[in-house]
Design a protein around this motif. Sequence first.
Motif: not given
Length: 51
Positions: A15-20
């Motif tokens: 999730l955080f990788i996709m947001l980044f």
Amino acid sequence: MPQMAPINWTSLYLLFIMLFLMMIILNYFTFTYMPKYKTSQIKISSIFWKW
């Protein structure tokens, strides 16, 4: 915290990788570069060599 399931850690990581990546892509496409010089004209000046 350590008692969380590993699948939860990986889902949070993804999730955080996709947001980044989404923020990087949005910043790349919304950035507008205004050049200083509208036309790039090369000035050809004659050089007189003093031989």
